[in-house]
Design a protein around this motif. Sequence first.
Motif, PDB file in Angstrom:
ATOM      1  N   GLU A  69      56.981 -20.897 -43.391  1.00 31.73           N
ATOM      2  CA  GLU A  69      57.870 -21.344 -42.319  1.00 31.73           C
ATOM      3  C   GLU A  69      57.619 -20.546 -41.043  1.00 31.73           C
ATOM      4  N   GLY A  70      57.350 -19.241 -41.190  1.00 31.31           N
ATOM      5  CA  GLY A  70      56.999 -18.430 -40.022  1.00 31.31           C
ATOM      6  C   GLY A  70      55.697 -18.893 -39.398  1.00 31.31           C
ATOM      7  N   ILE A  71      54.704 -19.187 -40.239  1.00 32.42           N
ATOM      8  CA  ILE A  71      53.426 -19.731 -39.765  1.00 32.42           C
ATOM      9  C   ILE A  71      53.666 -21.046 -39.015  1.00 32.42           C
ATOM     10  N   LYS A  72      54.501 -21.893 -39.591  1.00 35.94           N
ATOM     11  CA  LYS A  72      54.755 -23.221 -39.026  1.00 35.94           C
ATOM     12  C   LYS A  72      55.381 -23.133 -37.634  1.00 35.94           C
ATOM     13  N   THR A  73      56.316 -22.191 -37.436  1.00 39.08           N
ATOM     14  CA  THR A  73      56.977 -22.115 -36.129  1.00 39.08           C
ATOM     15  C   THR A  73      55.981 -21.775 -35.022  1.00 39.08           C
ATOM     16  N   ALA A  80      48.943 -26.065 -33.190  1.00 38.28           N
ATOM     17  CA  ALA A  80      47.887 -25.982 -34.208  1.00 38.28           C
ATOM     18  C   ALA A  80      48.243 -26.853 -35.398  1.00 38.28           C
ATOM     19  N   GLU A  81      47.241 -27.348 -36.081  1.00 34.57           N
ATOM     20  CA  GLU A  81      47.462 -28.128 -37.303  1.00 34.57           C
ATOM     21  C   GLU A  81      47.375 -27.209 -38.504  1.00 34.57           C
ATOM     22  N   MET A 293      56.584 -12.040 -41.018  1.00 35.92           N
ATOM     23  CA  MET A 293      55.207 -11.773 -41.444  1.00 35.92           C
ATOM     24  C   MET A 293      54.333 -13.001 -41.190  1.00 35.92           C
ATOM     25  N   GLY A 294      54.868 -14.175 -41.518  1.00 31.81           N
ATOM     26  CA  GLY A 294      54.123 -15.412 -41.281  1.00 31.81           C
ATOM     27  C   GLY A 294      53.853 -15.633 -39.809  1.00 31.81           C
ATOM     28  N   GLN A 295      54.832 -15.335 -38.958  1.00 31.98           N
ATOM     29  CA  GLN A 295      54.620 -15.490 -37.520  1.00 31.98           C
ATOM     30  C   GLN A 295      53.499 -14.570 -37.035  1.00 31.98           C
TER      31      GLN A 295
END
Length: 344
Positions: A69-73, A80-81, A293-295
């Motif tokens: 979810e952090g990556i997705k935001t 980005a895809e 962390m994902g962000q």
Amino acid sequence: MINYLKSTTIIAVIAVSANTAFAEDYPTPVPMMDGAQALIELITPRNDTFRIAYMPPATEFNYYIAIGEGIKTVAEEQGAEVFMLAPQSGADINGQMGMIQDVLTQEVDAIIFGTHDEFAAAPLIERAVDQGIAVFMINSDIPNFPTPIHGVVGYSQRNGTHKIADWAIETYGDEPVRVGIIEGQPGYHSTERVGGFLDGIEGNENFDVVVSISGGWNVEGGNTAGMDILQSHPDLDVIFAANDYMIIGASFAAKALGLKDIALLGNDGDTSGLEEIAAGNVTATVNTSPYLMGQAAMHATLDALEGTYPGGWIETPTSIEDRDGAITVLQEPEKLFPQPSRDY
């Protein structure tokens, strides 16, 4: 008998044009060991809109969904895809290896991955790097992955669990403390987390580790391990588990056996773990803030694709949360996944 107190703080799919600029949002990376750093300048993006595979070790762990979810935001902000691909079980190493093989044929620009078997993954990760794919490892602090990669993002696992050992000594260390440990599936993560806790209590004569067994990283395994430990050692004062799922399982075992005066310590800061702490069923955890962390991982990956990432390991922060701290964290549901089951 120890008087058990319950009472401490969280850090922080979809289309980036290869020409889009964005701001850094992570601490200064620390260099990896000699020979462990893949060359950033050899990354060769294939797509005008960066296409990134997020490949955690399993979907059974909400922790990795929170990272996603952090990556997705960040992906949404930057255009980005991103797609996620992972086996259901963290024990399905062959399944994850097959998925990585498949992704290598899909013209991706980057892979953000985590694995429970770095040696099984290494040959495939080497192929990805050789193809010019940017490769980042998530939720780790491995300074020398078996083959060179472009970056590592995660907390210092040994330091994090050392902190909870320090917390336990400060909270309970005036009296003799009998300790049980629930390890994860054998590998780097379990070795570092258990090792950090053992380092923390080393030299403190009041702490005695009387049993240490594996719980397989999940609630069911933690329940089985907790039951085995507590039936054999009903006089334990503390159980430390290498992740929140296992300590939740151990809490079910303690409840079933009618054992109330035992401190239950975890690691992760998973939403379910925080809620169990808020409810008084688990005592404390190492909060590692997977969402943030994902962000950080996504920002670093995009920088690498732009050629501006310096390489190295990005250390994300940790904190120890007992009941009061867990409630404070749960009051910021936008930084958690899944969302808490109620308002706090």
